[in-house]
Motif scaffolding. Sequence first.
Motif, short mmCIF file in Angstrom:
data_model
loop_
_atom_site.label_atom_id
_atom_site.label_comp_id
_atom_site.label_asym_id
_atom_site.label_seq_id
_atom_site.Cartn_x
_atom_site.Cartn_y
_atom_site.Cartn_z
N ALA A 42 0.83 -1.21 0.00
CA ALA A 42 0.00 0.00 0.00
C ALA A 42 0.86 1.26 0.00
O ALA A 42 0.57 2.22 -0.71
N VAL A 43 1.94 1.23 0.77
CA VAL A 43 2.78 2.43 0.88
C VAL A 43 3.74 2.56 -0.29
O VAL A 43 3.88 3.64 -0.86
N LEU A 44 4.40 1.48 -0.66
CA LEU A 44 5.47 1.58 -1.65
C LEU A 44 5.00 1.54 -3.10
O LEU A 44 5.69 2.04 -3.98
N THR A 45 3.85 0.96 -3.37
CA THR A 45 3.37 0.90 -4.76
C THR A 45 2.14 1.76 -4.98
O THR A 45 1.67 1.89 -6.11
N GLY A 46 1.58 2.31 -3.90
CA GLY A 46 0.36 3.09 -4.04
C GLY A 46 -0.87 2.23 -4.26
O GLY A 46 -1.86 2.68 -4.84
N ALA A 47 -0.81 0.98 -3.81
CA ALA A 47 -1.91 0.04 -4.04
C ALA A 47 -3.22 0.51 -3.42
O ALA A 47 -4.29 0.11 -3.86
N GLY A 48 -3.13 1.35 -2.41
CA GLY A 48 -4.36 1.87 -1.81
C GLY A 48 -5.03 0.88 -0.89
O GLY A 48 -4.45 -0.12 -0.48
N GLN A 49 -6.28 1.14 -0.59
CA GLN A 49 -7.01 0.30 0.35
C GLN A 49 -7.99 -0.60 -0.38
O GLN A 49 -8.39 -0.33 -1.50
N ALA A 50 -8.34 -1.68 0.28
CA ALA A 50 -9.28 -2.64 -0.32
C ALA A 50 -10.68 -2.05 -0.34
O ALA A 50 -11.06 -1.30 0.54
N GLU A 51 -11.43 -2.40 -1.38
CA GLU A 51 -12.83 -1.98 -1.43
C GLU A 51 -13.67 -2.93 -0.60
O GLU A 51 -13.39 -4.13 -0.54
N GLU A 52 -14.68 -2.37 0.04
CA GLU A 52 -15.61 -3.19 0.83
C GLU A 52 -16.92 -3.29 0.06
O GLU A 52 -17.42 -2.31 -0.47
N TYR A 53 -17.44 -4.51 -0.02
CA TYR A 53 -18.67 -4.76 -0.76
C TYR A 53 -19.77 -5.22 0.19
O TYR A 53 -19.50 -5.80 1.24
#
Length: 139
Positions: A42-53
């Motif tokens: 999340a921090v090093l690649t900018g993957a971001g946060q998981a979406e919640e469904y």
Amino acid sequence: RDAPLDGAQWWLVGTVEHSVLGRRWVYDACGDPVYGAALASAVLTGAGQAEEYFEVDGRREVRAPSMAIAADSPRLVAVPPIGSIDKIEDGELTRIVCGSVELTVLRRLGEHSDLPGSRLTGSWQGQDSRLPLAYVSLR
């Protein structure tokens, strides 16, 4: 987790019974190498946060996130592999060493905003300015 995590008894929060999945083992994330890999990504690649469904009348809907996160690091294409945890120093700052990656998780927000490494910040309703949540450094 669907089974106990070997060597992580200290980090076990407890077990729960899921109505569909059965017994689950719940750990403090800092003792779980899967968390280390997800945080580093999340921090090093900018993957971001998981979406919640969630489901409404048989349709899958996306729940709006309750907080916004951002990373201030140059984006890497890949994160060094994290297969296990080599060392953990637990405290207000929990330092986790996983091979060539060092993670620092802030247990008390609003302090320690000047640590080395790439920073993950978060903001939420009632907290408009971004606060540091964690730092990641390559060793």
